[in-house]
Design a protein around this motif. Structure first.
Motif, PDB file in Angstrom:
ATOM      1  N   THR A 175       0.847  -1.188   0.000  1.00 31.40           N
ATOM      2  CA  THR A 175       0.000   0.000   0.000  1.00 31.40           C
ATOM      3  C   THR A 175       0.889   1.247   0.000  1.00 31.40           C
ATOM      4  O   THR A 175       2.120   1.141   0.065  1.00 31.40           O
ATOM      5  N   LEU A 176       0.247   2.401  -0.074  1.00 37.81           N
ATOM      6  CA  LEU A 176       0.996   3.655   0.006  1.00 37.81           C
ATOM      7  C   LEU A 176       1.796   3.710   1.300  1.00 37.81           C
ATOM      8  O   LEU A 176       1.316   3.313   2.359  1.00 37.81           O
ATOM      9  N   LYS A 177       2.997   4.206   1.209  1.00 34.63           N
ATOM     10  CA  LYS A 177       3.841   4.358   2.384  1.00 34.63           C
ATOM     11  C   LYS A 177       3.411   5.624   3.122  1.00 34.63           C
ATOM     12  O   LYS A 177       3.511   6.729   2.595  1.00 34.63           O
ATOM     13  N   ILE A 178       2.927   5.449   4.364  1.00 31.71           N
ATOM     14  CA  ILE A 178       2.425   6.593   5.121  1.00 31.71           C
ATOM     15  C   ILE A 178       3.038   6.661   6.522  1.00 31.71           C
ATOM     16  O   ILE A 178       3.580   7.698   6.912  1.00 31.71           O
ATOM     17  N   ILE A 179       2.953   5.580   7.278  1.00 31.95           N
ATOM     18  CA  ILE A 179       3.448   5.600   8.654  1.00 31.95           C
ATOM     19  C   ILE A 179       4.921   5.189   8.689  1.00 31.95           C
ATOM     20  O   ILE A 179       5.256   4.085   8.262  1.00 31.95           O
ATOM     21  N   PRO A 180       5.805   6.043   9.177  1.00 35.28           N
ATOM     22  CA  PRO A 180       7.220   5.662   9.297  1.00 35.28           C
ATOM     23  C   PRO A 180       7.388   4.506  10.273  1.00 35.28           C
ATOM     24  O   PRO A 180       6.848   4.538  11.388  1.00 35.28           O
ATOM     25  N   GLU A 181       8.111   3.467   9.859  1.00 32.62           N
ATOM     26  CA  GLU A 181       8.279   2.284  10.699  1.00 32.62           C
ATOM     27  C   GLU A 181       8.861   2.634  12.064  1.00 32.62           C
ATOM     28  O   GLU A 181       8.481   2.055  13.084  1.00 32.62           O
ATOM     29  N   GLU A 182       9.771   3.572  12.092  1.00 25.84           N
ATOM     30  CA  GLU A 182      10.435   3.955  13.343  1.00 25.84           C
ATOM     31  C   GLU A 182       9.436   4.467  14.381  1.00 25.84           C
ATOM     32  O   GLU A 182       9.481   4.076  15.552  1.00 25.84           O
ATOM     33  N   ASP A 233       1.673  10.189  18.172  1.00 27.60           N
ATOM     34  CA  ASP A 233       2.780   9.948  17.237  1.00 27.60           C
ATOM     35  C   ASP A 233       3.761  11.117  17.211  1.00 27.60           C
ATOM     36  O   ASP A 233       4.938  10.938  16.895  1.00 27.60           O
ATOM     37  N   VAL A 234       3.291  12.298  17.574  1.00 30.62           N
ATOM     38  CA  VAL A 234       4.165  13.477  17.649  1.00 30.62           C
ATOM     39  C   VAL A 234       4.604  13.747  19.088  1.00 30.62           C
ATOM     40  O   VAL A 234       5.776  13.987  19.362  1.00 30.62           O
ATOM     41  N   ASN A 235       3.669  13.675  20.023  1.00 29.30           N
ATOM     42  CA  ASN A 235       3.949  14.060  21.412  1.00 29.30           C
ATOM     43  C   ASN A 235       4.698  13.013  22.214  1.00 29.30           C
ATOM     44  O   ASN A 235       5.455  13.358  23.126  1.00 29.30           O
ATOM     45  N   HIS A 236       4.490  11.725  21.903  1.00 29.52           N
ATOM     46  CA  HIS A 236       5.004  10.681  22.785  1.00 29.52           C
ATOM     47  C   HIS A 236       5.806   9.579  22.101  1.00 29.52           C
ATOM     48  O   HIS A 236       6.535   8.858  22.771  1.00 29.52           O
ATOM     49  N   GLN A 237       5.684   9.411  20.804  1.00 28.04           N
ATOM     50  CA  GLN A 237       6.266   8.249  20.151  1.00 28.04           C
ATOM     51  C   GLN A 237       7.661   8.433  19.548  1.00 28.04           C
ATOM     52  O   GLN A 237       8.355   7.433  19.336  1.00 28.04           O
ATOM     53  N   PRO A 238       8.121   9.638  19.242  1.00 23.74           N
ATOM     54  CA  PRO A 238       9.482   9.763  18.689  1.00 23.74           C
ATOM     55  C   PRO A 238      10.546   9.264  19.659  1.00 23.74           C
ATOM     56  O   PRO A 238      10.384   9.362  20.874  1.00 23.74           O
ATOM     57  N   ILE A 239      11.629   8.731  19.111  1.00 27.32           N
ATOM     58  CA  ILE A 239      12.693   8.207  19.965  1.00 27.32           C
ATOM     59  C   ILE A 239      13.424   9.344  20.671  1.00 27.32           C
ATOM     60  O   ILE A 239      13.442  10.492  20.209  1.00 27.32           O
ATOM     61  N   GLN A 272      22.771  11.817  15.977  1.00 26.22           N
ATOM     62  CA  GLN A 272      22.990  13.004  16.802  1.00 26.22           C
ATOM     63  C   GLN A 272      22.616  14.276  16.043  1.00 26.22           C
ATOM     64  O   GLN A 272      22.207  15.267  16.651  1.00 26.22           O
ATOM     65  N   LYS A 273      22.732  14.244  14.732  1.00 26.27           N
ATOM     66  CA  LYS A 273      22.385  15.408  13.918  1.00 26.27           C
ATOM     67  C   LYS A 273      20.888  15.498  13.661  1.00 26.27           C
ATOM     68  O   LYS A 273      20.289  16.582  13.773  1.00 26.27           O
ATOM     69  N   TRP A 274      20.256  14.338  13.342  1.00 22.70           N
ATOM     70  CA  TRP A 274      18.861  14.344  12.913  1.00 22.70           C
ATOM     71  C   TRP A 274      17.875  13.894  13.988  1.00 22.70           C
ATOM     72  O   TRP A 274      16.670  14.085  13.848  1.00 22.70           O
ATOM     73  N   GLY A 275      18.358  13.238  15.033  1.00 19.22           N
ATOM     74  CA  GLY A 275      17.491  12.832  16.132  1.00 19.22           C
ATOM     75  C   GLY A 275      16.603  11.640  15.845  1.00 19.22           C
ATOM     76  O   GLY A 275      15.641  11.390  16.579  1.00 19.22           O
ATOM     77  N   THR A 276      16.901  10.899  14.784  1.00 22.93           N
ATOM     78  CA  THR A 276      16.054   9.776  14.380  1.00 22.93           C
ATOM     79  C   THR A 276      16.903   8.600  13.917  1.00 22.93           C
ATOM     80  O   THR A 276      18.086   8.741  13.615  1.00 22.93           O
ATOM     81  N   LEU A 277      16.258   7.451  13.848  1.00 19.04           N
ATOM     82  CA  LEU A 277      16.874   6.293  13.204  1.00 19.04           C
ATOM     83  C   LEU A 277      16.872   6.475  11.692  1.00 19.04           C
ATOM     84  O   LEU A 277      17.835   6.158  11.004  1.00 19.04           O
ATOM     85  N   ALA A 278      15.760   6.957  11.168  1.00 13.42           N
ATOM     86  CA  ALA A 278      15.586   7.103   9.728  1.00 13.42           C
ATOM     87  C   ALA A 278      16.378   8.291   9.200  1.00 13.42           C
ATOM     88  O   ALA A 278      16.542   9.312   9.878  1.00 13.42           O
ATOM     89  N   ASN A 279      16.855   8.149   7.965  1.00 11.24           N
ATOM     90  CA  ASN A 279      17.565   9.227   7.288  1.00 11.24           C
ATOM     91  C   ASN A 279      16.568  10.084   6.510  1.00 11.24           C
ATOM     92  O   ASN A 279      15.723   9.537   5.789  1.00 11.24           O
ATOM     93  N   PRO A 280      16.601  11.402   6.646  1.00  5.40           N
ATOM     94  CA  PRO A 280      15.597  12.260   5.994  1.00  5.40           C
ATOM     95  C   PRO A 280      15.513  12.077   4.485  1.00  5.40           C
ATOM     96  O   PRO A 280      14.421  11.916   3.936  1.00  5.40           O
TER      97      PRO A 280
END
Length: 365
Positions: free
Chosen positions: A119-126, A159-165, A195-203
């Motif tokens: 399906t369309l990619k919508i929710i980031p796995e991370e 997903d914004v307030n509590h779920q980011p790593i 450390q630069k982007w704050g995520t597992l995923a690359n922008p």
């Protein structure tokens, strides 16, 4: 603090109040946190949350075009099936049972890629997978990223307030986080990039993968049924993306104890089995919380499980090499019935993802 207590970025209002109970922020506090964490001009590390909600904004015009320009009953039925059943079932198959719980394994990378892009990619796995481990470890307790006792908005904006790593993880904890995602095939940042982007995923890789997914699916829908079908399907995907954010509030009784004898056997949390999510997406939530690493959660004959049917079919054609099925264990545990054959074993994240056991010890906060 143990890994799962510290893996998510705490909100400004905290997980607990002064008494150690769940902090229940006001709507004003929730929206303030929400818009603060979407502000990429304030902090570029907000990019993933911003991207996740921008996808919904971009999909909204397709929904309006479908409703006001291309609407037909036939397209409405197709959009309904795509949104409620196809998107819902895929979310259970991919994000829930595979990315988070590793309930089954693919024979090779092709079938993993195939399933990921059904399906369309919508929710980031991370955003989904890492926080969902915390949800299970601290279900309905302070620290649960979508604790229904916090209220509807607490869950809807989670997903914004509590779920980011967490953006301040040590390299050791970051590597544990990487192990949670390694089997998904998602290419992750190095620790320096994190450390630069704050995520597992690359922008760049994330945006390109979304653009490629959307481009190919739009072309497929357009070629098959014209611009009307393309708008209907993209609009339906956006509708699902908003609706799915309401699920955990409903799936945990809206913060109340709505468990029923003979239906909701797991009493460790407030999760409940609901007919609609079960039928359209194979999400029998109370069953799932009792046996989280099972590729099947529809254990009783009437509990339709479309996600399980897909996984079982993929196993029959050799695309899935192994899976866990806790149906026999369910009947053994709750009815004293031991059927012929070997009952499945509930594997822990330690076994599934080879994470040091001490890293997953959870302290009640």
């Amino acid at each position: 603090m143990a890994f799962l207590n510290n893996v998510l970025e705490p909100p400004a209002y905290g997980w607990t109040d002064a008494n150690g109970d769940l902090a229940k922020p006001t709507p004003k506090q929730l929206f303030k946190e929400f818009f603060s964490r979407l502000n990429v001009f304030k902090d570029k590390k907000n990019w993933l949350s911003f991207t996740s909600w921008m996808m919904i904004v971009v999909l909204a015009p397709f929904l309006f075009l479908f409703i006001f320009k291309y609407f037909t009953i036939k397209l409405l039925i197709v959009a309904f099936v795509y949104s409620m059943i196809v998107m819902g079932t895929h979310g259970t198959i991919w994000h829930h049972r595979y990315c988070t719980h590793g309930a089954y394994q693919f024979s090779n990378g092709f079938w993993r890629f195939f399933t990921q892009n059904l399906t369309l990619k919508i929710i980031p796995e991370e955003i989904y997978a890492v926080s969902h481990h915390v949800h299970h470890a601290l279900s309905d307790q302070p620290g649960d990223p979508y604790n229904a006792q916090g209220g509807f908005l607490y869950c809807f904006l989670a997903d914004v307030n509590h779920q980011p790593i967490n953006r301040q993880m040590s390299e050791k904890d970051y590597n544990c986080c990487v192990k949670l995602m390694k089997h998904t095939g998602v290419q992750v940042n190095t620790y320096t990039q994190y450390q630069k982007w704050g995520t597992l995923a690359n922008p760049l890789k994330t945006v390109l993968s979304v653009a490629l997914s959307w481009g190919l699916w739009f072309a497929a829908f357009y070629l098959f049924g014209g611009i009307g079908l393309a708008c209907a399907m993209f609009g339906a995907a956006g509708f699902w993306a908003v609706g799915v954010r309401t699920f955990n509030y409903e799936g945990h009784g809206k913060g109340e104890d709505k468990r029923r004898d003979g239906i909701d056997f797991n009493r460790d949390d407030m999760s409940i089995n609901q007919v609609w999510p079960g039928i359209v997406a194979g999400e029998w939530h109370n069953n799932h919380h009792a046996y989280p690493n099972s590729a099947r959660s529809g254990f009783k004959p009437w509990q339709v499980d479309s996600a399980w049917y897909y996984i079982k079919f993929m196993s029959m054609i050799g695309a899935v090499s192994s899976y866990r099925d806790s149906k026999e264990q369910f009947y053994s545990d709750h009815y004293g019935i031991q059927k012929a054959g070997k009952a499945s074993i509930k594997a822990s994240p330690v076994e599934v993802f080879a994470i040091p056991e001490e890293a997953l010890i959870v302290e009640t906060v």
